[in-house]
Design a protein around this motif. Structure first.
Motif, PDB file in Angstrom:
ATOM      1  N   ASP A  30      -4.644   0.673  -1.403  1.00 55.48           N
ATOM      2  CA  ASP A  30      -4.455  -0.594  -0.701  1.00 55.48           C
ATOM      3  C   ASP A  30      -3.476  -1.496  -1.433  1.00 55.48           C
ATOM      4  O   ASP A  30      -3.266  -1.385  -2.642  1.00 55.48           O
ATOM      5  CB  ASP A  30      -5.793  -1.324  -0.545  1.00 55.48           C
ATOM      6  CG  ASP A  30      -6.744  -0.590   0.383  1.00 55.48           C
ATOM      7  OD1 ASP A  30      -6.264   0.130   1.289  1.00 55.48           O
ATOM      8  OD2 ASP A  30      -7.968  -0.728   0.198  1.00 55.48           O
ATOM      9  N   SER A  31      -2.915  -2.438  -0.684  1.00 59.58           N
ATOM     10  CA  SER A  31      -2.044  -3.459  -1.248  1.00 59.58           C
ATOM     11  C   SER A  31      -2.842  -4.336  -2.208  1.00 59.58           C
ATOM     12  O   SER A  31      -4.026  -4.587  -1.996  1.00 59.58           O
ATOM     13  CB  SER A  31      -1.476  -4.311  -0.111  1.00 59.58           C
ATOM     14  OG  SER A  31      -0.701  -5.345  -0.615  1.00 59.58           O
ATOM     15  N   THR A  34      -4.936   6.866   0.222  1.00 59.35           N
ATOM     16  CA  THR A  34      -4.224   5.624   0.502  1.00 59.35           C
ATOM     17  C   THR A  34      -4.689   4.551  -0.479  1.00 59.35           C
ATOM     18  O   THR A  34      -5.878   4.270  -0.586  1.00 59.35           O
ATOM     19  CB  THR A  34      -4.477   5.156   1.950  1.00 59.35           C
ATOM     20  OG1 THR A  34      -4.047   6.183   2.843  1.00 59.35           O
ATOM     21  CG2 THR A  34      -3.720   3.881   2.242  1.00 59.35           C
ATOM     22  N   SER A  48       0.853  -1.195   0.000  1.00 62.84           N
ATOM     23  CA  SER A  48       0.000   0.000   0.000  1.00 62.84           C
ATOM     24  C   SER A  48       0.888   1.244   0.000  1.00 62.84           C
ATOM     25  O   SER A  48       2.018   1.219   0.466  1.00 62.84           O
ATOM     26  CB  SER A  48      -0.929  -0.001   1.211  1.00 62.84           C
ATOM     27  OG  SER A  48      -0.182   0.086   2.395  1.00 62.84           O
ATOM     28  N   TYR A  49       0.354   2.322  -0.546  1.00 63.05           N
ATOM     29  CA  TYR A  49       1.102   3.569  -0.629  1.00 63.05           C
ATOM     30  C   TYR A  49       0.128   4.730  -0.642  1.00 63.05           C
ATOM     31  O   TYR A  49      -1.075   4.557  -0.816  1.00 63.05           O
ATOM     32  CB  TYR A  49       2.011   3.597  -1.862  1.00 63.05           C
ATOM     33  CG  TYR A  49       1.296   3.429  -3.179  1.00 63.05           C
ATOM     34  CD1 TYR A  49       0.910   4.531  -3.942  1.00 63.05           C
ATOM     35  CD2 TYR A  49       1.001   2.165  -3.680  1.00 63.05           C
ATOM     36  CE1 TYR A  49       0.252   4.369  -5.147  1.00 63.05           C
ATOM     37  CE2 TYR A  49       0.352   1.998  -4.889  1.00 63.05           C
ATOM     38  CZ  TYR A  49      -0.021   3.102  -5.620  1.00 63.05           C
ATOM     39  OH  TYR A  49      -0.665   2.949  -6.810  1.00 63.05           O
ATOM     40  N   LYS A  50       0.655   5.932  -0.436  1.00 59.56           N
ATOM     41  CA  LYS A  50      -0.162   7.141  -0.455  1.00 59.56           C
ATOM     42  C   LYS A  50       0.100   7.900  -1.749  1.00 59.56           C
ATOM     43  O   LYS A  50       1.214   7.967  -2.236  1.00 59.56           O
ATOM     44  CB  LYS A  50       0.149   8.004   0.749  1.00 59.56           C
ATOM     45  CG  LYS A  50      -0.234   7.343   2.062  1.00 59.56           C
ATOM     46  CD  LYS A  50      -0.076   8.307   3.212  1.00 59.56           C
ATOM     47  CE  LYS A  50      -0.347   7.636   4.530  1.00 59.56           C
ATOM     48  NZ  LYS A  50      -1.692   7.316   4.792  1.00 59.56           N
TER      49      LYS A  50
END
Length: 125
Positions: free
Chosen positions: A48-49, A46, A35-37
């Motif tokens: 999600d993975s 955000t 996950s990353y922003k």
């Protein structure tokens, strides 16, 4: 004269021609994009993975499955060393290239995603 002309025209093609990926390095690689922003301009979103699977085929084709979405395209071997193999993949419909590094000894691949996606480590199935 003819031999010289032949060597001047065709020798560079033989030396600098496109490299093929060996069969043992082809196959399926899978893992998870962490996950990353992402900055949308007003807010931080955000992401999600998600599961990712990359299939490298011997004929230069590549298939991506990210979540439930599939993409296809072509790859090119750019550099081969004893430590890793550097590949660029052009996916149909995307203008940016994906950069992949295969580590033969560890049987894994690093995928440098299109910004802002983080580096993803994929294991060979």
């Amino acid at each position: 004269m003819k031999i010289t002309l032949f060597l001047l025209l065709f020798f560079p093609l033989l030396v600098f021609g496109q490299q093929k990926l060996k069969k043992k390095y082809c196959g399926n690689f899978s893992g998870y994009i962490p996950s990353y922003k992402m900055d949308s301009g007003n807010d931080l979103i955000t992401v999600d993975s998600v599961h990712i699977k990359i299939e490298l085929l011997r004929d230069g084709k590549v298939n991506y499955t990210i979540g439930t979405t599939s993409y296809s395209g072509f790859y090119q071997v750019n550099f081969v060393s004893s430590a890793y193999i550097f590949i660029t993949a052009n996916i149909s419909g995307l203008k940016a290239e994906e950069r992949l590094k295969i580590y033969p000894k560890d049987k894994h691949m690093d995928r440098e995603g299109i910004f802002p996606q983080p580096l993803t480590v994929l294991k060979k199935d």
